[in-house]
Design a protein around this motif. Structure first.
Motif, PDB file in Angstrom:
ATOM      1  N   GLY A 158      33.151  51.333  43.735  1.00 43.01           N
ATOM      2  CA  GLY A 158      33.288  50.058  44.420  1.00 43.01           C
ATOM      3  C   GLY A 158      34.632  49.938  45.091  1.00 43.01           C
ATOM      4  O   GLY A 158      35.276  50.932  45.445  1.00 43.01           O
ATOM      5  N   ARG A 161      37.139  44.194  46.486  1.00 40.78           N
ATOM      6  CA  ARG A 161      36.266  43.033  46.649  1.00 40.78           C
ATOM      7  C   ARG A 161      35.144  43.033  45.619  1.00 40.78           C
ATOM      8  O   ARG A 161      34.829  41.984  45.035  1.00 40.78           O
ATOM      9  N   SER A 162      34.535  44.183  45.366  1.00 43.29           N
ATOM     10  CA  SER A 162      33.441  44.217  44.389  1.00 43.29           C
ATOM     11  C   SER A 162      33.955  43.972  42.977  1.00 43.29           C
ATOM     12  O   SER A 162      33.278  43.339  42.160  1.00 43.29           O
ATOM     13  N   MET A 163      35.177  44.444  42.685  1.00 49.71           N
ATOM     14  CA  MET A 163      35.738  44.176  41.360  1.00 49.71           C
ATOM     15  C   MET A 163      36.141  42.705  41.213  1.00 49.71           C
ATOM     16  O   MET A 163      36.063  42.133  40.121  1.00 49.71           O
ATOM     17  N   SER A 165      34.416  40.314  42.673  1.00 47.60           N
ATOM     18  CA  SER A 165      33.109  39.698  42.456  1.00 47.60           C
ATOM     19  C   SER A 165      32.715  39.779  40.982  1.00 47.60           C
ATOM     20  O   SER A 165      32.245  38.790  40.387  1.00 47.60           O
ATOM     21  N   ILE A 166      32.924  40.935  40.370  1.00 52.26           N
ATOM     22  CA  ILE A 166      32.621  41.116  38.949  1.00 52.26           C
ATOM     23  C   ILE A 166      33.462  40.161  38.110  1.00 52.26           C
ATOM     24  O   ILE A 166      32.973  39.544  37.157  1.00 52.26           O
ATOM     25  N   PRO A 196      30.127  48.388  39.955  1.00 49.03           N
ATOM     26  CA  PRO A 196      31.039  48.152  41.074  1.00 49.03           C
ATOM     27  C   PRO A 196      30.383  48.291  42.449  1.00 49.03           C
ATOM     28  O   PRO A 196      30.811  47.631  43.394  1.00 49.03           O
ATOM     29  N   GLY A 199      28.859  44.896  42.739  1.00 51.35           N
ATOM     30  CA  GLY A 199      29.703  43.761  42.387  1.00 51.35           C
ATOM     31  C   GLY A 199      29.097  42.876  41.318  1.00 51.35           C
ATOM     32  O   GLY A 199      29.285  41.661  41.326  1.00 51.35           O
ATOM     33  N   ARG A 200      28.376  43.482  40.352  1.00 54.16           N
ATOM     34  CA  ARG A 200      27.681  42.715  39.324  1.00 54.16           C
ATOM     35  C   ARG A 200      28.174  43.105  37.927  1.00 54.16           C
ATOM     36  O   ARG A 200      28.718  44.184  37.723  1.00 54.16           O
ATOM     37  N   TYR A 262      39.979  45.138  35.822  1.00 53.81           N
ATOM     38  CA  TYR A 262      39.102  45.274  36.985  1.00 53.81           C
ATOM     39  C   TYR A 262      39.906  45.290  38.286  1.00 53.81           C
ATOM     40  O   TYR A 262      39.615  46.065  39.208  1.00 53.81           O
ATOM     41  N   TRP A 351      38.934  35.037  46.392  1.00 53.34           N
ATOM     42  CA  TRP A 351      37.910  35.611  47.283  1.00 53.34           C
ATOM     43  C   TRP A 351      38.130  35.115  48.716  1.00 53.34           C
ATOM     44  O   TRP A 351      37.947  35.868  49.676  1.00 53.34           O
TER      45      TRP A 351
END
Length: 497
Positions: A158, A161-163, A165-166, A196, A199-200, A262, A351
């Motif tokens: 990932g 940004r995806s981390m 989101s997590i 990642p 992003g979940r 993260y 974000w």
């Protein structure tokens, strides 16, 4: 080598329902339970390793409450958590692996949904042929430890940004538990699985939840995530008033440890400081317990690594403040730790500061860019041109003060950035209650000018008062404000370069 023998057995639930499962010789076994899969792997049956746990009436009461009155993945109408709608239940069903039934025969146990497939590695996750990850859980450590993540393909890891989101989803999941008075008691790299790429995240091992005043904790936690006060008093008897037990406040230590990992791929307490030369065990005890020191503590730099290139300062002012509260003020004073809701709000605001890095080889691809901050990617050093920087100040009406507005937040914008209801309506926050997540406007940067293109807003006005219907745009001129929508809770926006 012969294949493991498999045979089908049946689990009888408390309501008489019969569920088949596959019995294997060596089922996956954790600290408290061992697991058998359904024939189609859509659910798992879990039995307790120790017979005394399965026979404990308090355990039965705890699990009955967890699958019903405390269950956020089931609507109130279906016997789940009070106030839970079908929509919110569905939302949280994606964030927890929550047990949903009890097994009576052949022994006491629970039924849980199987983790969604994105939380298992596939055969192509690593380029190292000897490392067979296929089917293994995506535990957080695979992605937060540089020593381990180097074996994964880049596309598995990932980006920033995806981390982020997590992190938002984890804070939301923990906030929901805490709102019900529940604490997880063992939030850790093992009990939060992450994806990642998408992003979940999903929180697992729910059956050990602590209900204050009703069900005491069963586990102390996992090394590195146990709150210092719990570790420091662990040798005291369980009923000693001086012993600290897992609770909401200890979750509020473990959760920011995970969020810090993260976002920055390191542990907040693991620095160069040597606490004891007597033994590695004593050194660990002091490092994670009574003498724990944040590696970015501005007042005590004895544990600060020499090579910190990206710090909490680079995450924006809100997250910096929360990390200092969690790991300086609150490290040894649990009552000072920020709540999960505070983390959720600050992460959502972070974000809205994201900026895509122009360097295609940047390992993070995104970075936070607060207003007035140096427009340089902290992860790779790529500098932005001044004309590529634009922020929007968002103001909302002050309650009870006609014609007066207060700053709600300042967001960073970039070309093709979508904006949603929560950007334009003061009463909307992008949590589980928001049903309409459709784009309402977007930012366009072309010919050296910035525009906010109206997609579906009603009553948008230009700085001069002209109506801007859907399909048309407002030119974002620094220092000039405009009404985003004429709805009662509509906001005013002002461009800032």
């Amino acid at each position: 080598m012969s294949k493991k023998k498999k045979k089908e057995a049946q689990a009888v639930l408390t309501d008489g329902t019969v569920l088949p499962y596959i019995v294997t010789e060596n089922p996956p076994r954790g600290g408290m339970k061992h697991t058998f899969f359904a024939p189609d792997k859509s659910y798992v049956i879990q039995f307790f390793n120790k017979p005394e746990d399965a026979e404990d009436p308090e355990m039965h009461k705890r699990l009955e409450k967890i699958i019903s009155a405390y269950n956020p993945t089931r609507s109130a109408a279906a016997g789940g958590a009070a106030g839970n709608t079908e929509a919110t239940a569905k939302y949280f069903d994606d964030l927890y692996c929550w047990p949903y039934a009890l097994v009576e025969q052949p022994e006491f146990g629970i039924v849980c949904p199987t983790y969604p497939k994105q939380f298992f590695f596939d055969k192509d996750a690593s380029e190292v042929e000897a490392l067979d990850l296929a089917g293994k859980d995506k535990k957080s450590r695979w992605f937060t430890s540089p020593r381990v993540s180097k074996y994964l393909r880049d596309e598995e890891k990932g980006d920033f940004r995806s981390m982020l989101s997590i992190s938002i989803l984890l804070a939301r999941a923990v906030r929901r538990m805490h709102q019900a008075g529940l604490s997880h008691s063992d939030l850790s790299e093992n009990n939060v699985l992450i994806d990642p790429k998408g992003g979940r995240c999903v929180v697992i091992d729910i059956d050990s939840l602590v209900v204050p005043g009703l069900f005491p904790p069963e586990v102390a936690g996992t090394k590195g995530y146990i709150a210092p006060e719990v570790l420091e008093t662990m040798e005291l008897p369980m009923d000693d008033p001086g012993r600290a037990l897992p609770c909401i406040k200890t979750d509020l230590f473990a959760m920011p440890v995970l969020i810090y990992q993260y976002l920055l791929h390191r542990h907040p307490l693991e620095g160069p400081k040597v606490y004891s030369t007597a033994s590695p065990e004593e050194d660990d005890f002091l490092m994670y317990g009574p003498q724990a020191t944040f590696i970015e503590d501005p007042k005590d730099q004895t544990n600060r690594p020499d090579d910190l290139k990206v710090t909490i300062h680079d995450l924006g002012p809100e997250l910096e403040r929360l990390f200092l509260r969690a790991f300086c003020d609150g490290l040894h004073h649990p009552e000072e730790r920020p709540s999960a809701l505070e983390w959720e709000k600050a992460l959502v605001h972070a974000w809205d500061l994201l900026e895509p890095c122009a360097n295609p080889d940047c390992p993070a691809h995104w970075f936070p860019l607060p207003y007035g901050g140096d427009p340089v990617c902290p992860f790779c050093g790529t500098r932005m041109e001044p004309h590529d920087v634009m922020h929007l100040r968002i103001r909302q009406k002050m309650n009870g003060r006609r014609g007066q507005w207060i700053t709600r937040q300042v967001i960073n914008v970039y070309d093709q950035m979508p904006l949603f209801a929560w950007h334009f309506h003061a009463g909307v926050f992008p949590d589980e209650k928001v049903q309409d997540r459709a784009m309402m406007a977007y930012v366009s940067h072309q010919g050296g000018a910035w525009y906010l293109v109206n997609h579906s807003l009603t009553g948008m006005r230009s700085p001069g008062g002209r109506l801007v219907p859907p399909g048309q745009a407002v030119c974002l001129t620094p220092g000039r404000a405009f009404l985003a929508t004429e709805d009662a809770d509509g906001v005013v926006m002002e461009a800032m370069d």
